[in-house]
Design a protein around this motif. Structure first.
Motif, PDB file in Angstrom:
ATOM      1  N   UNK A 153       0.820  -1.203   0.000  1.00  0.00           N
ATOM      2  CA  UNK A 153       0.000   0.000   0.000  1.00  0.00           C
ATOM      3  C   UNK A 153       0.861   1.263   0.000  1.00  0.00           C
ATOM      4  N   UNK A 154       0.329   2.382  -0.502  1.00  0.00           N
ATOM      5  CA  UNK A 154       1.037   3.668  -0.418  1.00  0.00           C
ATOM      6  C   UNK A 154       1.062   4.192   1.020  1.00  0.00           C
ATOM      7  N   UNK A 155       2.209   4.735   1.423  1.00  0.00           N
ATOM      8  CA  UNK A 155       2.379   5.313   2.753  1.00  0.00           C
ATOM      9  C   UNK A 155       3.031   6.684   2.593  1.00  0.00           C
ATOM     10  N   UNK A 156       2.367   7.725   3.097  1.00  0.00           N
ATOM     11  CA  UNK A 156       2.860   9.097   2.977  1.00  0.00           C
ATOM     12  C   UNK A 156       2.708   9.790   4.328  1.00  0.00           C
ATOM     13  N   UNK A 157       3.262  10.996   4.450  1.00  0.00           N
ATOM     14  CA  UNK A 157       3.084  11.737   5.700  1.00  0.00           C
ATOM     15  C   UNK A 157       2.814  13.206   5.418  1.00  0.00           C
ATOM     16  N   UNK A 158       2.173  13.848   6.393  1.00  0.00           N
ATOM     17  CA  UNK A 158       1.951  15.289   6.311  1.00  0.00           C
ATOM     18  C   UNK A 158       3.287  16.001   6.544  1.00  0.00           C
ATOM     19  N   UNK A 159       3.474  17.192   5.976  1.00  0.00           N
ATOM     20  CA  UNK A 159       4.787  17.842   6.051  1.00  0.00           C
ATOM     21  C   UNK A 159       5.048  18.663   7.302  1.00  0.00           C
ATOM     22  N   UNK A 160       4.004  19.129   7.976  1.00  0.00           N
ATOM     23  CA  UNK A 160       4.224  20.131   9.027  1.00  0.00           C
ATOM     24  C   UNK A 160       3.599  19.787  10.372  1.00  0.00           C
ATOM     25  N   UNK A 161       3.449  18.507  10.662  1.00  0.00           N
ATOM     26  CA  UNK A 161       2.980  18.111  11.978  1.00  0.00           C
ATOM     27  C   UNK A 161       1.473  18.176  12.152  1.00  0.00           C
ATOM     28  N   UNK A 162       1.031  17.743  13.341  1.00  0.00           N
ATOM     29  CA  UNK A 162      -0.397  17.592  13.615  1.00  0.00           C
ATOM     30  C   UNK A 162      -1.158  18.912  13.542  1.00  0.00           C
ATOM     31  N   UNK A 163      -0.561  19.995  14.034  1.00  0.00           N
ATOM     32  CA  UNK A 163      -1.276  21.267  14.085  1.00  0.00           C
ATOM     33  C   UNK A 163      -1.651  21.783  12.698  1.00  0.00           C
ATOM     34  N   UNK A 164      -0.860  21.425  11.698  1.00  0.00           N
ATOM     35  CA  UNK A 164      -1.132  21.887  10.333  1.00  0.00           C
ATOM     36  C   UNK A 164      -1.688  20.773   9.454  1.00  0.00           C
ATOM     37  N   UNK A 165      -2.110  19.669  10.066  1.00  0.00           N
ATOM     38  CA  UNK A 165      -2.533  18.499   9.290  1.00  0.00           C
ATOM     39  C   UNK A 165      -3.738  18.801   8.401  1.00  0.00           C
ATOM     40  N   UNK A 166      -4.747  19.439   8.955  1.00  0.00           N
ATOM     41  CA  UNK A 166      -5.958  19.709   8.176  1.00  0.00           C
ATOM     42  C   UNK A 166      -5.645  20.586   6.970  1.00  0.00           C
ATOM     43  N   UNK A 167      -4.851  21.621   7.187  1.00  0.00           N
ATOM     44  CA  UNK A 167      -4.482  22.517   6.090  1.00  0.00           C
ATOM     45  C   UNK A 167      -3.689  21.771   5.024  1.00  0.00           C
ATOM     46  N   UNK A 168      -2.799  20.882   5.466  1.00  0.00           N
ATOM     47  CA  UNK A 168      -1.987  20.110   4.519  1.00  0.00           C
ATOM     48  C   UNK A 168      -2.859  19.216   3.645  1.00  0.00           C
ATOM     49  N   UNK A 169      -3.854  18.574   4.254  1.00  0.00           N
ATOM     50  CA  UNK A 169      -4.705  17.652   3.496  1.00  0.00           C
ATOM     51  C   UNK A 169      -5.723  18.388   2.633  1.00  0.00           C
ATOM     52  N   UNK A 170      -6.112  19.593   3.053  1.00  0.00           N
ATOM     53  CA  UNK A 170      -7.006  20.388   2.211  1.00  0.00           C
ATOM     54  C   UNK A 170      -6.363  20.689   0.860  1.00  0.00           C
ATOM     55  N   UNK A 171      -5.039  20.749   0.847  1.00  0.00           N
ATOM     56  CA  UNK A 171      -4.315  21.066  -0.383  1.00  0.00           C
ATOM     57  C   UNK A 171      -4.173  19.862  -1.309  1.00  0.00           C
TER      58      UNK A 171
END
Length: 208
Positions: A153-171
């Motif tokens: 399966x594909x495995x990726x991570x958010x770039x800027x930690x939990x506090x910015x997770x929602x903003x990262x995924x919105x993009x």
């Protein structure tokens, strides 16, 4: 193409052009050259008009990270490099060019070099834009560990930690919508749980 420059060879990797598993040579100024099909990539970023911008630099080399259970092969795949006393986790654009790197010291201090111009998730360039299951982690090394455990399966991570997770995924909503199931594998602390809840709200019911 100038192969007689002063850049230093780093390692061999797969070629995106011909599919060779190890014919593509990676150099420290970001350029690559495949000795199988002669495909050359300058490693230079380009803006929307096609004009070249600042060259992104690769530093360090992929090595086995025993404490994390990461093989050299996985570190090479994810462009996780040891550079002296630091780890460099390189971010790539949609076209596969290095644009930024998150630096981690042995004291667990972090900072980012460069500019994640396409707002890519870490490792996103390695996988298709649609599929069955996508697992998203809070940290780059966690994503690589996920690949070690479940390479199907594909495995990726958010770039800027939990506090910015929602903003990262919105993009990257187009990416999330392309998968039948999205697994949010964040840290099991208050910040991680809150981020997972906020990010799950971005997805259609039943997808997360």
């Amino acid at each position: 193409m100038d192969l007689n420059n002063e850049s230093a060879f780093l390692y061999h990797t797969s070629c995106p052009s011909c599919g060779s598993s190890d014919g593509n040579s990676v150099y420290d100024d970001g350029h690559t050259y495949c000795f199988v099909c002669n495909h050359f990539d300058s490693g230079e970023l380009r803006d929307d008009s096609g004009k070249q911008t600042k060259t992104a630099m690769l530093k360090g080399t992929p090595v086995r990270l025993k404490k994390r259970g990461l093989s050299e092969e996985t570190c090479r795949k994810y462009r996780i490099h040891k550079d002296g006393e630091t780890l460099r986790m390189h971010y790539l654009t949609k076209t596969g060019q290095v644009c930024a790197a998150k630096i981690k010291t042995k004291d667990k201090d972090f900072w980012m070099e460069g500019n994640n111009t396409d707002h890519q998730l870490f490792g996103q360039n390695l996988f298709p834009d649609k599929g069955t299951r996508l697992t998203i982690y809070e940290g780059e090394l966690d994503a690589a560990s996920g690949w070690e455990a479940q390479p199907k399966w594909p495995h990726v991570s958010i770039p800027n930690g939990a506090k910015a997770a929602k903003k990262s995924l919105q993009r990257v909503l187009d990416l999330l919508q392309g998968y039948e199931e999205v697994v949010l594998f964040f840290d099991n602390d208050e910040a991680g749980r809150q981020a997972a809840q906020e990010c799950a709200e971005l997805l259609p019911p039943g997808k997360a």
